[in-house]
Design an enzyme around this catalytic site. Structure first.
Site, short mmCIF file in Angstrom:
data_model
loop_
_atom_site.label_atom_id
_atom_site.label_comp_id
_atom_site.label_asym_id
_atom_site.label_seq_id
_atom_site.Cartn_x
_atom_site.Cartn_y
_atom_site.Cartn_z
N LYS A 1 0.84 -1.21 0.00
CA LYS A 1 0.00 0.00 0.00
C LYS A 1 0.87 1.26 0.00
O LYS A 1 2.09 1.18 0.23
CB LYS A 1 -0.90 -0.02 1.23
CG LYS A 1 -0.15 0.09 2.54
CD LYS A 1 -1.06 -0.18 3.74
CE LYS A 1 -0.27 -0.04 5.04
NZ LYS A 1 -1.05 -0.53 6.19
N TYR B 1 15.29 31.33 2.50
CA TYR B 1 14.13 32.17 2.85
C TYR B 1 14.11 32.52 4.33
O TYR B 1 14.42 31.70 5.18
CB TYR B 1 12.83 31.44 2.52
CG TYR B 1 12.58 31.23 1.05
CD1 TYR B 1 12.82 32.24 0.12
CD2 TYR B 1 12.10 30.02 0.58
CE1 TYR B 1 12.59 32.05 -1.23
CE2 TYR B 1 11.85 29.81 -0.76
CZ TYR B 1 12.09 30.82 -1.66
OH TYR B 1 11.86 30.63 -2.98
C1 LIG Z 1 -0.31 -1.48 6.95
C2 LIG Z 1 -0.87 -2.77 7.34
C3 LIG Z 1 -0.05 -3.88 7.56
C4 LIG Z 1 1.46 -3.79 7.53
O1 LIG Z 1 1.96 -3.13 8.66
P1 LIG Z 1 3.55 -2.99 8.93
O2 LIG Z 1 3.65 -2.48 10.31
O3 LIG Z 1 4.04 -2.00 7.93
O4 LIG Z 1 4.15 -4.32 8.72
C5 LIG Z 1 -0.65 -5.10 7.80
N1 LIG Z 1 -2.00 -5.21 7.86
C6 LIG Z 1 -2.82 -4.17 7.69
C7 LIG Z 1 -4.29 -4.36 7.77
C8 LIG Z 1 -2.29 -2.91 7.43
O5 LIG Z 1 -3.11 -1.85 7.26
#
Ligand SMILES: *Cc1c(COP(=O)(O)O)cnc(C)c1O
Length: 401
Positions: free
Chosen positions: A48, A293
């Site tokens: 993601k 800046y």
């Molecule tokens: C983001 C997420 C993960 C992964 O989490 P990490 O801490 O990056 O390993 C796993 N399951 C769900 C539902 C998530 O939203």
């Protein structure tokens, strides 16, 4: 027509380097950990957020052969997997959309053999849409059990109370093949009492689910993200959804500490990402010159500076102004004054002997020095998850060994 590029381009632009070797080493480390407590289990990659900012286009072909499952938030990203498999003649991997899906997307995912999560009551309406689509195979779904995060999912009480009964009448279009939950604070603590209670609630949810809905056995149960995969063996179940650790980053310093306590050692994770930027110009500023800046920095002596074409537009947070440094020729060089939209100015007086072009490392190793994403996250008063995820989608990403 000219191609429109949002950021700096060509030779004088920063680039992200993605280490294929580090990625493979991390997968091997995570698989070994899991096997040590009785496998085999499926290892899944969470891609993601543009693969945690690393770049989905570049990461997907690298990750695909290494893992058993691919997890996404958005249906569009998940469908990229099927396109890649078709284009390259790869075997089909299990793909699961963790996020929200509307009816139209559900039909497309069913046709592509992508699985989805049922985490709220909106699925009742989607059933009719799926029937109208006259699918060859039912859509494979995983039921999300809310065990104490308060985000998506049904509590065991809601399941026992009949909120999933619609699935019983929808078995022609929805087949329950999995159940999942997500931890609330595994990376924030070294005492996993809340996680243990979430595990108990999950077990209860599984019982309620099996009692109220026809499920396809063996039901794929999954709850562990990176932190639980690393330090909570009871949570490993049938599949593990690893995000941050896949990219070679520890979920938190608490998790690293817990690993030492639970495993008796700290497994090695190798950061996949480095960020490098060539100089736009290197020049001397006389003593007393102001930099950037707001004139927030004044050179106390003649200073050799490098202007780097990178700024907050690219994900180099403005909050890091006055705190950050970069590496040049293995030396730490402070960022002077404010971080600008497309530029930072760094002091390279002691890192170079002349004004020739140079390359700075913003994240990663240079000589004996190493800048970790966690360092940048501290300067920006955030966490490394956000730091990498905010790296501009426009940045050039190159795969290195
Ligand atoms: C983001 C997420 C993960 C992964 O989490 P990490 O801490 O990056 O390993 C796993 N399951 C769900 C539902 C998530 O939203």
């Amino acid at each position: 027509m000219h191609e429109v590029t949002a950021g700096a381009s060509g030779k004088v632009a920063s680039r992200l380097e993605l280490s294929a070797g580090a990625l493979a080493a991390n997968v091997a480390t995570l698989r070994k950990l899991s096997a040590d407590t009785g496998g085999p289990r499926a290892l899944g990659a969470v891609l993601k957020g543009n693969a945690y900012g690393h770049g989905l286009t570049q990461m997907l072909p690298l990750v695909h052969p290494l893992v058993d499952v691919l997890y996404f938030i958005t249906p569009g990203d998940a469908l990229m997997v099927r396109a890649l498999e078709q284009a390259r003649g790869l075997e089909r991997k299990q793909v699961l959309v963790l996020g929200a899906t509307d009816a139209e997307e559900a039909v497309a995912l069913a046709r592509a053999g992508v699985e989805v999560v049922v985490g709220d009551g909106s699925w009742r309406e989607t059933v009719e849409e799926l029937r109208r689509a006259k699918l060859e195979h039912p859509l494979r779904v995983h039921v999300h059990v809310d065990t104490g995060l308060g985000r998506e999912g049904f509590t065991p009480g809601q399941i026992a109370g009949g909120e999933l009964d619609f699935l019983r009448e929808a078995s022609d279009v929805l087949r329950v093949v999995g159940a999942l939950s997500h931890f609330a604070n595994t990376e924030d603590v070294t005492e996993q009492t809340y996680a243990e209670s979430q595990l108990d609630i999950f077990e209860g949810g599984l019982m309620a689910l099996r009692a109220s809905v026809p499920v396809q056995e063996p039901l794929q149960r999954h709850m562990a993200a990176s932190a639980a995969t690393l330090v909570l063996p009871r949570a490993r179940f049938d599949a593990q959804r690893v995000g941050i650790s896949l990219y070679g980053l520890w979920p938190s310093s608490e998790t690293r500490l817990s690993a030492r306590l639970v495993l008796g050692r700290v497994p090695e994770l190798r950061p996949v990402l480095s960020w490098r930027c060539p100089s736009q110009v290197v020049k001397w500023l006389p003593a007393g010159s102001y930099v950037g800046y707001g004139c927030t920095y004044r050179c106390p002596e003649a200073t050799r500076v490098a202007v780097l074409p990178v700024g907050y537009f690219d994900g180099y947070a403005r909050l890091m102004s006055g705190k950050a440094h970069v590496l040049v020729n293995g030396r730490r060089c402070p960022v002077l004054g404010r971080v600008m939209m497309n530029h930072i100015i760094v002091d390279v007086t002691r890192a170079t002997h002349d004004e020739r072009p140079l390359t700075a490392t913003l994240i990663g190793k240079d000589g004996d020095e190493h800048l970790h994403v966690e360092n940048l996250a501290d300067w920006a008063q955030t966490i490394h998850y956000e730091m990498t995820t905010r790296l501009g989608a426009h940045l050039r990403r190159v795969v290195v060994p």
